[in-house]
Design a protein around this motif. Structure first.
Motif, short mmCIF file in Angstrom:
data_model
loop_
_atom_site.label_atom_id
_atom_site.label_comp_id
_atom_site.label_asym_id
_atom_site.label_seq_id
_atom_site.Cartn_x
_atom_site.Cartn_y
_atom_site.Cartn_z
N TYR A 208 0.81 -1.23 0.00
CA TYR A 208 0.00 0.00 0.00
C TYR A 208 0.84 1.27 0.00
O TYR A 208 0.52 2.25 -0.68
CB TYR A 208 -0.92 0.00 1.23
N HIS A 209 1.93 1.26 0.77
CA HIS A 209 2.69 2.51 0.94
C HIS A 209 3.42 2.94 -0.32
O HIS A 209 3.90 4.07 -0.40
CB HIS A 209 3.64 2.41 2.14
N ARG A 210 3.48 2.07 -1.30
CA ARG A 210 4.19 2.43 -2.52
C ARG A 210 3.26 2.57 -3.74
O ARG A 210 3.73 2.75 -4.86
CB ARG A 210 5.30 1.40 -2.82
N LEU A 211 1.95 2.50 -3.51
CA LEU A 211 1.02 2.54 -4.66
C LEU A 211 1.21 3.83 -5.48
O LEU A 211 1.03 3.85 -6.69
CB LEU A 211 -0.44 2.47 -4.18
N GLN A 212 1.48 4.93 -4.79
CA GLN A 212 1.61 6.23 -5.44
C GLN A 212 3.06 6.61 -5.77
O GLN A 212 3.30 7.66 -6.34
CB GLN A 212 0.98 7.32 -4.58
N SER A 213 4.01 5.71 -5.37
CA SER A 213 5.42 6.09 -5.54
C SER A 213 5.86 5.95 -6.97
O SER A 213 5.43 5.02 -7.67
CB SER A 213 6.32 5.22 -4.65
N LYS A 214 6.76 6.83 -7.37
CA LYS A 214 7.34 6.69 -8.71
C LYS A 214 8.07 5.37 -8.76
O LYS A 214 8.80 5.02 -7.84
CB LYS A 214 8.30 7.85 -8.99
#
Ligand SMILES: O=C([O-])CC(=O)C(=O)O
Ligand SMILES: [Mg+2]
Length: 215
Positions: A208-214
């Motif tokens: 979840y914590h990387r769903l929006q990460s480049k």
């Protein structure tokens, strides 16, 4: 074109924002809010650029007859809070034309009537003093800005209870497919949580914590 708008409308604005973060595209309009709750406004931008009135005594709303049905009207009044570029009479006119909504980098008036008409308006705020004689529309369908967000004619505007986002038209499909995959992942996490899995564990399982990460 209708199809892509319909697909976007199924999503939450939050997952669209996350998809744009992942792609490094800035479109979230800070400080722009809906006049009332419950709107889900989507459409392509018809833009109007306003400047302070000088020799040419200005008015508000003269472009209205040129706006295609389904558009979102985007009024760039340079963020001015001291005079309007929109009110109830213009709202009454556009309701009849099937315009999807209005975004104002500035303020509007006749707020109760606009809300009663159930016409989506997103703005910096509200104030009663007219822009007539104070502003002039200098251009239509040119690139404009909503704060630090660029809006080109034809870009997609999506506004909900959470605020407003601008989706560059040429990136529309790429953003949509990532947003759909994020929505699917969030749904999987939701189902885990509903089954009783601890949130931390469910989030870790689906990164979840990387769903929006480049990437
Ligand atoms: O002068 C304005 O801001 C426009 C207005 O009140 C209206 O359309 O009713
Ligand atoms: Mg009025």
């Amino acid at each position: 074109m209708e199809q892509i708008l319909a697909e976007y409308k199924k999503l939450s604005i939050g997952v669209i924002s996350d998809a744009m973060d992942r792609l490094g595209i800035h479109g979230a309009c800070f400080g722009i809010s809906p006049l009332a709750q419950g709107y889900r406004m989507i459409g392509r931008a018809f833009t109007v650029k306003y400047l302070p009135a000088a020799s040419n005594r200005g008015t508000v709303g003269d472009y209205i007859d040129d706006v295609p049905a389904g558009s979102v009207i985007v009024l760039d009044n340079e963020g001015r809070l001291d005079c309007t570029v929109w009110g109830e009479l213009i709202t009454t006119a556009v309701k009849r034309m099937g315009i999807a909504g209005t975004v104002i980098y500035g303020v509007c008036r006749d707020v109760s009537s606009c809300i009663d008409l159930k016409y989506p308006i997103f703005s910096r705020g509200k104030f009663m003093r007219t822009g007539k004689d104070r502003v002039q529309a200098t251009d239509v369908n040119v690139p404009v800005s909503i704060g630090d967000v660029l809006v080109k004619p034809g870009d997609i505007l999506f506004g909900t209870d959470d605020g407003l986002i601008v989706i560059p038209w040429e990136k529309g499909e790429a953003i949509l497919s990532i947003a759909q995959s994020i929505a699917e992942t969030e749904e999987a996490i939701r189902q885990e949580v509903l089954k009783g899995t601890p949130l931390k564990q469910a989030r870790e399982k689906y990164d979840y914590h990387r769903l929006q990460s480049k990437q």
